[in-house]
Design a protein around this motif. Sequence first.
Motif, PDB file in Angstrom:
ATOM      1  N   MET A  84       3.222  20.176 -38.849  1.00  0.00           N
ATOM      2  CA  MET A  84       4.250  19.387 -39.508  1.00  0.00           C
ATOM      3  C   MET A  84       5.576  19.589 -38.784  1.00  0.00           C
ATOM      4  O   MET A  84       5.889  20.703 -38.347  1.00  0.00           O
ATOM      5  CB  MET A  84       4.367  19.781 -40.980  1.00  0.00           C
ATOM      6  CG  MET A  84       3.092  19.568 -41.769  1.00  0.00           C
ATOM      7  SD  MET A  84       3.284  19.914 -43.533  1.00  0.00           S
ATOM      8  CE  MET A  84       4.168  18.451 -44.084  1.00  0.00           C
ATOM      9  N   HIS A  85       6.342  18.514 -38.652  1.00  0.00           N
ATOM     10  CA  HIS A  85       7.579  18.555 -37.884  1.00  0.00           C
ATOM     11  C   HIS A  85       8.762  18.068 -38.720  1.00  0.00           C
ATOM     12  O   HIS A  85       8.612  17.178 -39.568  1.00  0.00           O
ATOM     13  CB  HIS A  85       7.460  17.669 -36.648  1.00  0.00           C
ATOM     14  CG  HIS A  85       6.388  18.086 -35.692  1.00  0.00           C
ATOM     15  ND1 HIS A  85       6.547  19.115 -34.788  1.00  0.00           N
ATOM     16  CD2 HIS A  85       5.130  17.610 -35.505  1.00  0.00           C
ATOM     17  CE1 HIS A  85       5.442  19.256 -34.076  1.00  0.00           C
ATOM     18  NE2 HIS A  85       4.568  18.355 -34.491  1.00  0.00           N
ATOM     19  N   PRO A  86       9.950  18.626 -38.452  1.00  0.00           N
ATOM     20  CA  PRO A  86      11.173  18.069 -39.064  1.00  0.00           C
ATOM     21  C   PRO A  86      11.401  16.649 -38.564  1.00  0.00           C
ATOM     22  O   PRO A  86      10.898  16.260 -37.500  1.00  0.00           O
ATOM     23  CB  PRO A  86      12.286  19.012 -38.585  1.00  0.00           C
ATOM     24  CG  PRO A  86      11.585  20.249 -38.142  1.00  0.00           C
ATOM     25  CD  PRO A  86      10.251  19.803 -37.623  1.00  0.00           C
ATOM     26  N   ASN A 140       4.167   9.588 -44.403  1.00  0.00           N
ATOM     27  CA  ASN A 140       3.747  10.980 -44.574  1.00  0.00           C
ATOM     28  C   ASN A 140       2.791  11.142 -45.756  1.00  0.00           C
ATOM     29  O   ASN A 140       1.955  12.051 -45.770  1.00  0.00           O
ATOM     30  CB  ASN A 140       4.975  11.869 -44.766  1.00  0.00           C
ATOM     31  CG  ASN A 140       4.658  13.346 -44.712  1.00  0.00           C
ATOM     32  OD1 ASN A 140       4.102  13.829 -43.732  1.00  0.00           O
ATOM     33  ND2 ASN A 140       5.001  14.070 -45.772  1.00  0.00           N
ATOM     34  N   GLN A 149       0.961  13.640 -43.598  1.00  0.00           N
ATOM     35  CA  GLN A 149       1.210  15.085 -43.698  1.00  0.00           C
ATOM     36  C   GLN A 149       1.622  15.691 -42.355  1.00  0.00           C
ATOM     37  O   GLN A 149       1.265  16.811 -42.019  1.00  0.00           O
ATOM     38  CB  GLN A 149      -0.032  15.797 -44.250  1.00  0.00           C
ATOM     39  CG  GLN A 149      -0.348  15.390 -45.681  1.00  0.00           C
ATOM     40  CD  GLN A 149      -1.470  16.176 -46.302  1.00  0.00           C
ATOM     41  OE1 GLN A 149      -2.186  16.926 -45.642  1.00  0.00           O
ATOM     42  NE2 GLN A 149      -1.625  16.024 -47.612  1.00  0.00           N
ATOM     43  N   ARG A 150       2.445  14.928 -41.609  1.00  0.00           N
ATOM     44  CA  ARG A 150       2.970  15.427 -40.340  1.00  0.00           C
ATOM     45  C   ARG A 150       4.486  15.672 -40.401  1.00  0.00           C
ATOM     46  O   ARG A 150       5.064  16.189 -39.452  1.00  0.00           O
ATOM     47  CB  ARG A 150       2.676  14.418 -39.218  1.00  0.00           C
ATOM     48  CG  ARG A 150       1.194  14.162 -38.978  1.00  0.00           C
ATOM     49  CD  ARG A 150       0.484  15.398 -38.451  1.00  0.00           C
ATOM     50  NE  ARG A 150       1.089  15.888 -37.232  1.00  0.00           N
ATOM     51  CZ  ARG A 150       0.870  15.366 -36.019  1.00  0.00           C
ATOM     52  NH1 ARG A 150       0.067  14.316 -35.884  1.00  0.00           N
ATOM     53  NH2 ARG A 150       1.434  15.889 -34.954  1.00  0.00           N
ATOM     54  N   ILE A 151       5.124  15.272 -41.515  1.00  0.00           N
ATOM     55  CA  ILE A 151       6.579  15.380 -41.634  1.00  0.00           C
ATOM     56  C   ILE A 151       6.960  16.461 -42.641  1.00  0.00           C
ATOM     57  O   ILE A 151       6.429  16.499 -43.758  1.00  0.00           O
ATOM     58  CB  ILE A 151       7.192  14.038 -42.100  1.00  0.00           C
ATOM     59  CG1 ILE A 151       6.755  12.889 -41.196  1.00  0.00           C
ATOM     60  CG2 ILE A 151       8.716  14.138 -42.166  1.00  0.00           C
ATOM     61  CD1 ILE A 151       7.189  13.023 -39.770  1.00  0.00           C
ATOM     62  N   GLN A 152       7.880  17.327 -42.253  1.00  0.00           N
ATOM     63  CA  GLN A 152       8.451  18.292 -43.197  1.00  0.00           C
ATOM     64  C   GLN A 152       9.510  17.547 -44.017  1.00  0.00           C
ATOM     65  O   GLN A 152      10.652  17.388 -43.579  1.00  0.00           O
ATOM     66  CB  GLN A 152       9.073  19.467 -42.457  1.00  0.00           C
ATOM     67  CG  GLN A 152       8.065  20.375 -41.780  1.00  0.00           C
ATOM     68  CD  GLN A 152       8.762  21.520 -41.060  1.00  0.00           C
ATOM     69  OE1 GLN A 152       9.061  21.420 -39.878  1.00  0.00           O
ATOM     70  NE2 GLN A 152       9.026  22.604 -41.776  1.00  0.00           N
ATOM     71  N   SER A 153       9.124  17.110 -45.190  1.00  0.00           N
ATOM     72  CA  SER A 153       9.981  16.230 -45.983  1.00  0.00           C
ATOM     73  C   SER A 153      11.249  16.901 -46.489  1.00  0.00           C
ATOM     74  O   SER A 153      12.181  16.227 -46.931  1.00  0.00           O
ATOM     75  CB  SER A 153       9.197  15.651 -47.165  1.00  0.00           C
ATOM     76  OG  SER A 153       8.674  16.688 -47.983  1.00  0.00           O
ATOM     77  N   ASP A 154      11.302  18.229 -46.425  1.00  0.00           N
ATOM     78  CA  ASP A 154      12.510  18.941 -46.855  1.00  0.00           C
ATOM     79  C   ASP A 154      13.390  19.334 -45.669  1.00  0.00           C
ATOM     80  O   ASP A 154      14.380  20.052 -45.835  1.00  0.00           O
ATOM     81  CB  ASP A 154      12.143  20.184 -47.673  1.00  0.00           C
ATOM     82  CG  ASP A 154      11.307  21.185 -46.882  1.00  0.00           C
ATOM     83  OD1 ASP A 154      10.712  20.795 -45.837  1.00  0.00           O
ATOM     84  OD2 ASP A 154      11.232  22.357 -47.299  1.00  0.00           O
ATOM     85  N   GLN A 155      13.033  18.866 -44.472  1.00  0.00           N
ATOM     86  CA  GLN A 155      13.811  19.188 -43.269  1.00  0.00           C
ATOM     87  C   GLN A 155      14.104  17.889 -42.517  1.00  0.00           C
ATOM     88  O   GLN A 155      13.413  17.521 -41.558  1.00  0.00           O
ATOM     89  CB  GLN A 155      13.043  20.175 -42.389  1.00  0.00           C
ATOM     90  CG  GLN A 155      12.756  21.517 -43.042  1.00  0.00           C
ATOM     91  CD  GLN A 155      14.029  22.273 -43.416  1.00  0.00           C
ATOM     92  OE1 GLN A 155      15.061  22.127 -42.771  1.00  0.00           O
ATOM     93  NE2 GLN A 155      13.965  23.082 -44.461  1.00  0.00           N
ATOM     94  N   MET A 273      15.094  24.276 -38.270  1.00  0.00           N
ATOM     95  CA  MET A 273      13.994  25.182 -37.928  1.00  0.00           C
ATOM     96  C   MET A 273      14.374  26.660 -38.040  1.00  0.00           C
ATOM     97  O   MET A 273      13.562  27.525 -37.713  1.00  0.00           O
ATOM     98  CB  MET A 273      13.498  24.902 -36.505  1.00  0.00           C
ATOM     99  CG  MET A 273      12.852  23.549 -36.314  1.00  0.00           C
ATOM    100  SD  MET A 273      12.222  23.386 -34.608  1.00  0.00           S
ATOM    101  CE  MET A 273      11.439  21.783 -34.668  1.00  0.00           C
TER     102      MET A 273
END
Length: 305
Positions: A84-86, A140, A149-155, A273
């Motif tokens: 998962m990525h920002p 996502n 499910q590849r996005i860090q939704s809180d970043q 990060m």
Amino acid sequence: MPQIKRVLRTKWFISSLSIILIIILAFSTVSFLLVNSVSATFEKGSVEEKYASSGEYEVETIAISNELGEKLYKIYYPQSQDVMHPLIAWGNGTGALPEQYDELLRHLASWGFVVIDTYSKTTGTGKEILASIEYMLAENDLPKSQFYQRIQSDQIAAAGHSQGSTGVINAHTNYENGSLIKTVVSIALPQLKYCDPKDIYDTSALKVPFFVMGGTRDFIISPSSSNQQALTDANPDIPVMMAMAKGAAHTAIEHDGGKHRGYLTAWMRFQLMDDVEAKRAFAGKDAELLTNADWKDVDSVNMQE
């Protein structure tokens, strides 16, 4: 009569010459404001140099179109498996498209970010920028999407250039879902007097860390004084920082990001990060940016170690 004609021809020649000189001066001024006076160089071993270099990921891109075939977004993403990525949402300058920033956005993706840019040429209200974030979050959550499910939704961050630099502020401050944005970066932020009424920004409404980047050659549209005012007006409770790259013009961020590339990348790594090495460029009394001779009018508030 011949004497009068000669006088008239002389006056016409002088008038025409004056117009030509004015045109040449105007073009020279525009060129001076748009073209950098120095190439992007970075001190060996510095934090800036590290993050100005390419990251570890290979990068892929995809263009998203609507039912009519009109392009909406271009997405830059790292080649990775089950990671998962920002997310970074980009705001274009007036009349610009993703092509103007292609190398820079690829660079950010190489450092582990998914980056989305809109094909809108008018991003000052922030509406299009926030819509791009909402699109990625929907993807996502969509099992059939390649971004499931590849996005860090809180970043999530928003960064933009010129008109887009007002848009990223407005995306955060003027919309309910603006709270999704965890940090804002404005590059070549125009003085308020140059903004369309609908694009007017208010930095006092910001609730997240704010970084203003400019250039000393951009002294008409985005001078140090108006960048400083944006910091002064900002919410006093948030971390804020500004810096002006020496010799950088209004379009310095285009293409590969120029002198802005290193610290922009480091800021995103720091904010999204918790990258300890990137943090050294900004936080504390010994922050690298505070003593970097290639940057001028550096200021920060609430940037504790």
